[in-house]
Each structure stands twice: as structure tokens, then as C-alpha cells.
Design a protein around this motif. Sequence first.
Motif, short mmCIF file in Angstrom:
data_model
loop_
_atom_site.label_atom_id
_atom_site.label_comp_id
_atom_site.label_asym_id
_atom_site.label_seq_id
_atom_site.Cartn_x
_atom_site.Cartn_y
_atom_site.Cartn_z
N ASN A 228 -13.28 -15.01 22.64
CA ASN A 228 -13.90 -16.07 23.66
C ASN A 228 -13.96 -17.50 23.48
OD1 ASN A 228 -14.05 -13.52 25.36
ND2 ASN A 228 -16.26 -13.23 24.74
N VAL A 229 -14.12 -18.13 24.32
CA VAL A 229 -14.35 -19.74 24.02
C VAL A 229 -15.57 -19.94 24.91
CG1 VAL A 229 -13.49 -21.98 24.41
CG2 VAL A 229 -11.93 -20.06 23.59
N ILE A 230 -16.48 -20.83 24.14
CA ILE A 230 -17.62 -21.39 25.11
C ILE A 230 -17.79 -22.75 24.76
CG2 ILE A 230 -19.30 -20.34 23.35
CD1 ILE A 230 -21.22 -20.11 26.14
N ALA A 281 -22.63 -24.96 30.32
CA ALA A 281 -21.65 -24.16 29.68
C ALA A 281 -20.48 -23.63 30.31
CB ALA A 281 -22.88 -23.00 29.34
N PHE A 282 -19.51 -23.88 29.68
CA PHE A 282 -18.12 -23.46 30.19
C PHE A 282 -17.52 -22.25 29.31
CE2 PHE A 282 -18.55 -26.97 32.81
CZ PHE A 282 -17.81 -27.07 33.75
N ALA A 303 -24.06 -16.27 26.24
CA ALA A 303 -24.29 -16.74 27.57
C ALA A 303 -25.61 -17.34 27.69
CB ALA A 303 -23.84 -16.08 28.62
N PRO A 304 -25.87 -18.65 28.65
CA PRO A 304 -27.48 -18.59 28.71
C PRO A 304 -28.08 -17.48 29.51
CG PRO A 304 -26.14 -20.53 29.15
CD PRO A 304 -25.16 -19.66 28.98
N LYS A 305 -29.54 -17.57 29.43
CA LYS A 305 -30.13 -16.26 29.70
C LYS A 305 -30.38 -16.71 31.30
CE LYS A 305 -30.05 -14.12 25.95
NZ LYS A 305 -29.09 -12.91 25.77
N PRO A 306 -30.33 -15.49 32.11
CA PRO A 306 -30.44 -15.64 33.64
C PRO A 306 -31.91 -16.48 33.89
CG PRO A 306 -30.17 -13.23 33.19
CD PRO A 306 -30.34 -13.94 31.59
N ASP A 307 -32.99 -16.30 33.06
CA ASP A 307 -33.99 -17.39 33.60
C ASP A 307 -34.13 -18.87 33.12
OD1 ASP A 307 -34.60 -16.87 30.80
OD2 ASP A 307 -36.37 -15.94 30.65
N ALA A 308 -32.92 -18.89 32.37
CA ALA A 308 -32.59 -20.44 31.99
C ALA A 308 -31.43 -21.12 32.80
CB ALA A 308 -32.54 -20.53 30.51
#
Length: 431
Positions: A228-230, A281-282, A303-308
Amino acid sequence: MTDPTRRHFITAATALPVAVSAVSAGATMTDTIASDLAAYIGFGNKRAGGAGDNACGHWLADQLARAGYAVEKPAISVPHFDAGTCDMVVGDTRAALMPQPIVTPTAAGGVTGPLVRVDAQGRADAPLAGAIALVDLPYGRWSSALAKPIRAPVETAFAAGARAAVIVTNGPTGKIIALNADGRAPMFAGPVGLLTPADAAPFWEAAMRHAAATVRLTGDGGRRAAFNVIGRLDRGKAKWVVVSTPRSGWTDCAGERGGGIAAWLDLARGIPALLPDHNLAFLCNSGHEYENLGAEEALKAVAPKPDATHFWLHLGANLAARDWHEGLFGLAPLAGTDSQRYLVVSPPLLATARRLFAGFAGLESPYPSDKLSAGELTAIIAAGYPSVAGIFGVHRFHHVEGDDARCVDAGAVAATTAAFRKLLLAAAAPG
């Protein structure tokens, strides 16, 4: 990539009145998107972990780095199969098969049995014990082997003792439609191949006689590395905005993936200046054709967490693929955009989405995310992200060889991208 491919996009594109941050000074949004589409298509076949997918991933990572993002390429493991002899033979009639992943191969001599026709409900006109099941799909724009009209008759055939199954993927191009599959284990109890409708007629006749058929699916399979790429722009803000898109697929994926990739790059370059109060974040995933394997790994690991996360925009298949006439003269490309694309948004965004996408074929009627989703967007919603939007669809050449530069128009991609930029800015606004 070839010069004719690049010229096709640049000369065919219709410039939009809005100019954005671009790769070269003075380039219009459509020029830049045309260039990105040509680059993506130029990498060729995008099967996860293959040469085209990997080269594309490195290119996208470099583009993010040039735009100022901190970039990572997390490794994932994906299936692969290097086909040897893959065919079905009845007497003097032979047709090529596409092996269905995860592939259960045959011995070199294949498996032989009477050919028995099976419909989408799993009904057969003869016993299936020891047989080769010839599964007759209804006409459709097929995408995944998880679909009940595909999975159920194949499972029924193997449960009844079939030695192999061959699926005729009846669809608008008359060609084989590759089918997404579970990426962790084989879905079926025996060898499964896909047969183009154009080659099916003599086998339907043979199935009426229950003639002996031999299916061979040989080759070397296993697992291989993909990534993956982030890209992250962490400004120390309280909330993240995430934009994601898949890049891998069974074919060159021009219409299926090209629009999403080009839109994703456009937003990655332009959004930082427009959203100064968010971290960004892409995310671009491989392994999509294995039922969102890369996306699921990204949700767990990077991935960033949902609450953030304030908002997540997902750019899935068929962002702006070309429409086609089909009928008397075969398939002929049209100037318009295929309407079989779906816009899904969190319920509070429905009114905004209707306004911004008015006049966009297929997108003018958005669906609430608590009623409809598909693909990677489903996994994002299930993970608990509070505010989302996404697009997905199935154009005529979806998962079909021939999903090339004819299937996508830079001007249509640019117009759709501009609408998504406005939706993203509205969704990320304070309050």
C-alpha cells in the motif's frame, strides 16, 4: 507509456474554467489529469504485486513525496498465479479459460467428466457427480465471485460431486469478466475457470449431449509481496481528513481505476492549501481484487483511527468512465459518462451532495451510507468512521481486457474531481 496514449488524453480533454495547483506551471486541471491518466494507463496490467502495480505504486509514492507528504509503503501479501495451460476441450473443440483465483490447479492432464449445464440457481439437467459443471450466468456487469448467482451454483455443483466448474460470464462486451475473490483461501472446493461467451456456443451444444469435457488449469501459484502507499501531512491538528483509492485490478483498469487515481492525485496536490486546520492522509491500496485485502490491512495498520478522523473520502471504481452504445453495430464509445456509478455519503451530507453533483450522470441521486455501500467503502463504514463519502461503479469494460484509454475521458474526470473537491471542503468545514 506511449506517446499516442498521452496525446489521446491531452488532445481529447476539454479544459475546465478553473485552474488548480498542477504538475507544470500554467497547466489546466484537465491537462494535469490527462497526464496522470496517461501515466497510470501506461503501467499496463495492474494485478496486485505484479510489475505494473508495483511500478504504479512507486510512482504514486513519489508524487506524494513531491507534494510534501511523509510517505510509507507498508507491505502486504497477495495471491498470484502464473498460468500455464488453461483450457477446456470437448472433442476437437478447445477454448481458453481464465483460472479463477485463488486457483485450485489441475494435474497436467486435467480433469475429465460429462459436461452438464448449471443455471444461476444451481439447477442441472443431469447428475453432477463426476461431471464438469458449465455454469450459465445471467447477463450482467459482473464484478465478484461472492455474488450469489455466481457463488451459489458453483458451490452447489461441487457439493454434488462435480470435478470442476466453468463459468460463462455473460456481459455487455461478450468477453471474459474477471471476478474478485477472497484473498486468503480458495473460495471453491475444486478447479474453476472462466469462459468467454463468444466461445461458449459449442460447449452449450456439448452439454446438451453430456459429452466428455476436459478442463486443464495448470501453472505456478502462491503468494507474493505487494504494498500500500500512504502519505501523511501531520500538522499536529486535532483531526484528520483521509482520501483513499485502490490502484490494483485484473486488467489495465483505465476506466475502472484511472479516474480515481487521477482525482486522488489532484486532491493530494491541491487540498493542503485549502484545509490548513486538518492533518491529511492519502491512502492508495493494492490487493483490491482480492476482496479489498489491501484496504483491510491499511485499516488495521496505518489509517488514522475513527475518533481522530473528521472525514473520509473514498474514490472507488468508475469515477468517470465513458459510456458506450451497445447493439446493432457492437460497442461504440460515446462522449458521455457511464451512469452506473454510485455516490454514497453520510446522511448529514445528502443535501450538499445533491446540490454539488446535480447533472452528473449517476451521481445526482446520492445514497445514504446507512442504506448502501460497496467495496472498500463498506469496510471503512464498518470500522466506525463518523463522516464518509465514496463513489463506486461498474462500467461496461469493468474487469475486462480492453479497459484501456478508450474507456475514460480526462474532461469528465476533471469535472467529477472538481465536484468531489467541493464536497470534501464542505464536509471538512468546522461544525
